[in-house]
Design a protein around this motif. Structure first.
Motif, mmCIF file in Angstrom:
data_model
loop_
_atom_site.group_PDB
_atom_site.id
_atom_site.type_symbol
_atom_site.label_atom_id
_atom_site.label_comp_id
_atom_site.label_asym_id
_atom_site.label_seq_id
_atom_site.Cartn_x
_atom_site.Cartn_y
_atom_site.Cartn_z
ATOM 1 N N VAL A 1 -4.203 -16.012 -4.509
ATOM 2 C CA VAL A 1 -5.648 -16.012 -4.766
ATOM 3 C C VAL A 1 -6.423 -15.553 -3.539
ATOM 4 O O VAL A 1 -7.476 -14.923 -3.654
ATOM 5 C CB VAL A 1 -6.118 -17.423 -5.198
ATOM 6 N N ASP A 2 -5.895 -15.867 -2.366
ATOM 7 C CA ASP A 2 -6.606 -15.518 -1.132
ATOM 8 C C ASP A 2 -6.642 -14.023 -0.870
ATOM 9 O O ASP A 2 -7.524 -13.539 -0.146
ATOM 10 C CB ASP A 2 -5.968 -16.249 0.058
ATOM 11 N N ILE A 3 -5.704 -13.271 -1.441
ATOM 12 C CA ILE A 3 -5.681 -11.826 -1.226
ATOM 13 C C ILE A 3 -6.110 -11.056 -2.466
ATOM 14 O O ILE A 3 -6.168 -9.820 -2.443
ATOM 15 C CB ILE A 3 -4.277 -11.357 -0.779
ATOM 16 N N ALA A 4 -6.415 -11.759 -3.534
ATOM 17 C CA ALA A 4 -6.804 -11.117 -4.790
ATOM 18 C C ALA A 4 -8.319 -10.971 -4.871
ATOM 19 O O ALA A 4 -9.070 -11.816 -4.389
ATOM 20 C CB ALA A 4 -6.301 -11.922 -5.978
ATOM 21 N N ASP A 5 -8.754 -9.899 -5.501
ATOM 22 C CA ASP A 5 -10.188 -9.662 -5.671
ATOM 23 C C ASP A 5 -10.756 -10.461 -6.835
ATOM 24 O O ASP A 5 -11.966 -10.699 -6.895
ATOM 25 C CB ASP A 5 -10.436 -8.171 -5.904
ATOM 26 N N PRO B 1 -7.612 1.614 -12.254
ATOM 27 C CA PRO B 1 -7.344 2.528 -11.138
ATOM 28 C C PRO B 1 -7.069 1.826 -9.807
ATOM 29 O O PRO B 1 -6.083 2.160 -9.140
ATOM 30 C CB PRO B 1 -8.608 3.400 -11.088
ATOM 31 N N PRO B 2 -7.883 0.837 -9.400
ATOM 32 C CA PRO B 2 -7.570 0.171 -8.121
ATOM 33 C C PRO B 2 -6.333 -0.712 -8.172
ATOM 34 O O PRO B 2 -5.672 -0.900 -7.153
ATOM 35 C CB PRO B 2 -8.830 -0.648 -7.827
ATOM 36 N N LEU B 3 -5.999 -1.263 -9.343
ATOM 37 C CA LEU B 3 -4.741 -2.004 -9.450
ATOM 38 C C LEU B 3 -3.568 -1.052 -9.283
ATOM 39 O O LEU B 3 -2.543 -1.398 -8.686
ATOM 40 C CB LEU B 3 -4.644 -2.714 -10.801
ATOM 41 N N GLN C 1 0.822 -1.208 0.000
ATOM 42 C CA GLN C 1 0.000 0.000 0.000
ATOM 43 C C GLN C 1 0.857 1.259 0.000
ATOM 44 O O GLN C 1 0.545 2.235 -0.700
ATOM 45 C CB GLN C 1 -0.937 -0.025 1.207
ATOM 46 N N ASP C 2 1.938 1.238 0.772
ATOM 47 C CA ASP C 2 2.835 2.403 0.802
ATOM 48 C C ASP C 2 3.496 2.612 -0.558
ATOM 49 O O ASP C 2 3.637 3.749 -1.018
ATOM 50 C CB ASP C 2 3.903 2.220 1.876
ATOM 51 N N ALA C 3 3.912 1.511 -1.184
ATOM 52 C CA ALA C 3 4.529 1.605 -2.509
ATOM 53 C C ALA C 3 3.520 2.121 -3.533
ATOM 54 O O ALA C 3 3.865 2.917 -4.426
ATOM 55 C CB ALA C 3 5.078 0.246 -2.936
ATOM 56 N N ALA C 4 2.277 1.684 -3.411
ATOM 57 C CA ALA C 4 1.237 2.113 -4.345
ATOM 58 C C ALA C 4 0.955 3.610 -4.204
ATOM 59 O O ALA C 4 0.747 4.313 -5.201
ATOM 60 C CB ALA C 4 -0.033 1.308 -4.111
ATOM 61 N N LYS C 5 0.954 4.108 -2.964
ATOM 62 C CA LYS C 5 0.697 5.536 -2.737
ATOM 63 C C LYS C 5 1.752 6.403 -3.408
ATOM 64 O O LYS C 5 1.469 7.536 -3.811
ATOM 65 C CB LYS C 5 0.665 5.816 -1.240
ATOM 66 N N LEU C 6 2.961 5.871 -3.513
ATOM 67 C CA LEU C 6 4.047 6.613 -4.160
ATOM 68 C C LEU C 6 4.063 6.413 -5.677
ATOM 69 O O LEU C 6 4.932 6.949 -6.371
ATOM 70 C CB LEU C 6 5.387 6.186 -3.564
ATOM 71 N N GLY C 7 3.117 5.623 -6.186
ATOM 72 C CA GLY C 7 3.015 5.407 -7.627
ATOM 73 C C GLY C 7 3.864 4.288 -8.162
ATOM 74 O O GLY C 7 3.944 4.098 -9.385
ATOM 75 N N ARG D 1 -6.858 -2.906 -4.949
ATOM 76 C CA ARG D 1 -7.335 -4.200 -5.433
ATOM 77 C C ARG D 1 -6.162 -4.967 -6.044
ATOM 78 O O ARG D 1 -5.209 -4.367 -6.540
ATOM 79 C CB ARG D 1 -8.467 -4.054 -6.473
ATOM 80 N N LEU D 2 -6.278 -6.282 -6.002
ATOM 81 C CA LEU D 2 -5.269 -7.170 -6.573
ATOM 82 C C LEU D 2 -5.939 -8.152 -7.511
ATOM 83 O O LEU D 2 -7.107 -8.505 -7.332
ATOM 84 C CB LEU D 2 -4.551 -7.957 -5.474
#
Length: 382
Positions: free
Chosen positions: A156-160, A106-108, A38-44, A113-114
């Protein structure tokens, strides 16, 4: 570790990701790994390859592989980066409908979302022509109905949702052709079972069962007749990213070994002064650098739209990186001796993990087959 072909922007990105990664110590804790994502995603960083119009960075696989390499070099290789933004995000960006792009990209990109990716089957490993997961149309509703099994599907367990490779019948020829479907994690008839792996990783592996899973018509990604073109649009980035995964891991192991070799003194000098220690570490560094050059070539070819050229280079990069990673890890363990097998130094777990870069997503033997008959023009043995 920079190269001459990197632009100033790439060097800046590499430095920024490295600093970010170093501030997140290695962990096998699922919550910490989720926080890192999540932190990496916030930084793009997670969506750097996805189109700007859909919340991504507008760059390419070149930049995404750089991010994964630097995360791995700090001891935090995020396996799902190979799957979610590289494979699934790329396929949807290139071939998805406008609705699919708006829903998923956008959520990826922002990490909320995963998406997992399912292609391998119990009886169809490297031979994708033997995939038995089939998709048929319900003539009355237009829905797709998927039936089959998949194995070694990561996260798979953490993917949407999971992007599933199935096969549909060509109405003109009667032959089966590959197609891609988005299967939500809560779809009826879609079941998962964890595979008991001797592998220390946050991301778990699963076997999937699709028992007449009913999907709407718009679950199909891309053109029903495009077949292998769309499939390899995801598999070539997968190979490039697996190379980045291996190079990053190899660099991490090598850095731990170098620190130890500089400080550990047995007689009068640090052990790194002895050529029996120094030369194998130097060779490991050379092999990792050479693998990175091929990875960069493959990524640049793919980003330039040369799918054919990228296919050859991506296979070579994946092969070279897998070999370099295994050798770097093995040499790091040997450099530390008994300490290389302790939890304190964290290298022993890489003995198993490094083999992932050699085995998946395609074996080294199949890459040699590819090069021998596609590049060198030798006849097939199968």
């Amino acid at each position: 570790m920079t190269t001459l072909i990197e632009s100033e922007d790439h060097k800046s990105l590499r430095a920024a990701v490295s600093a970010f990664a170093q501030a997140h110590p290695h962990t096998l804790d699922a919550e910490d790994s989720k926080r890192l994502w999540q932190d990496a995603a916030k930084l793009g960083y997670i969506g750097v390859n996805l189109p700007e119009a859909y919340g991504g960075g507008g760059a390419g696989i070149t930049e995404l592989s750089l991010v994964l390499e630097e995360l791995g070099a700090a001891g935090n290789p995020l396996l799902m980066m190979i799957v979610s933004p590289a494979i699934c995000g790329t396929v949807i960006a290139r071939f998805g409908t406008e609705e699919q792009k708006r829903e998923w990209l956008p959520p990826l990109a922002d990490g909320t979302r995963l998406m997992a990716f399912g292609i391998t089957e119990p009886d169809a490993g490297s031979n994708s022509h033997r995939i038995t997961t089939t998709a048929r149309r319900d003539a009355a509703t237009g829905d797709w109905i998927l039936t089959g099994r998949k194995v070694f599907v990561s996260g798979v367990d953490i993917a949407d949702a999971t992007l599933i490779v199935g096969r549909t019948e060509d109405a003109r020829t009667g032959k089966l052709k590959p197609c891609l479907f988005i299967v939500p994690r809560d779809a009826e008839g879609f079941e998962r079972r964890p595979i008991d792996m001797e592998l220390n990783a946050v991301e778990r592996q699963f076997e999937l069962t699709l028992d007449d899973v009913r999907l709407p018509a718009d679950a199909l990604v891309g053109d029903e007749d495009a077949g292998l073109l769309q499939l390899f649009a995801g598999l070539n980035p997968e190979r490039v990213m697996t190379a980045a995964f291996g190079i990053g891991m190899g660099r991490y192991a090598l850095s731990r070994a170098l620190d130890y070799a500089r400080e550990r003194t047995v007689w009068k000098t640090p052990i790194g002064a002895h050529q029996a220690i120094a030369h194998p570490l130097a060779q490991a560094h050379i092999d990792l650098e050479l693998a990175r050059l091929m990875m960069q070539k493959a990524a640049h070819l793919y980003d330039a739209g040369d799918d054919v050229g990228a296919g050859e280079a991506a296979n070579m990069a994946k092969y070279a990186a897998g070999e370099a990673c295994v050798k770097a890890v093995d040499q790091a363990v040997h450099t530390l001796g008994g300490n290389g097998l302790t939890r304190e130094y964290g290298l022993a777990r890489l003995i198993t993990a490094s083999r992932v870069a050699r085995i998946a997503p395609v074996s080294r033997e199949m890459i040699l087959n590819y090069v021998s008959h596609q590049t060198l023009g030798l006849p097939k043995s199968y």
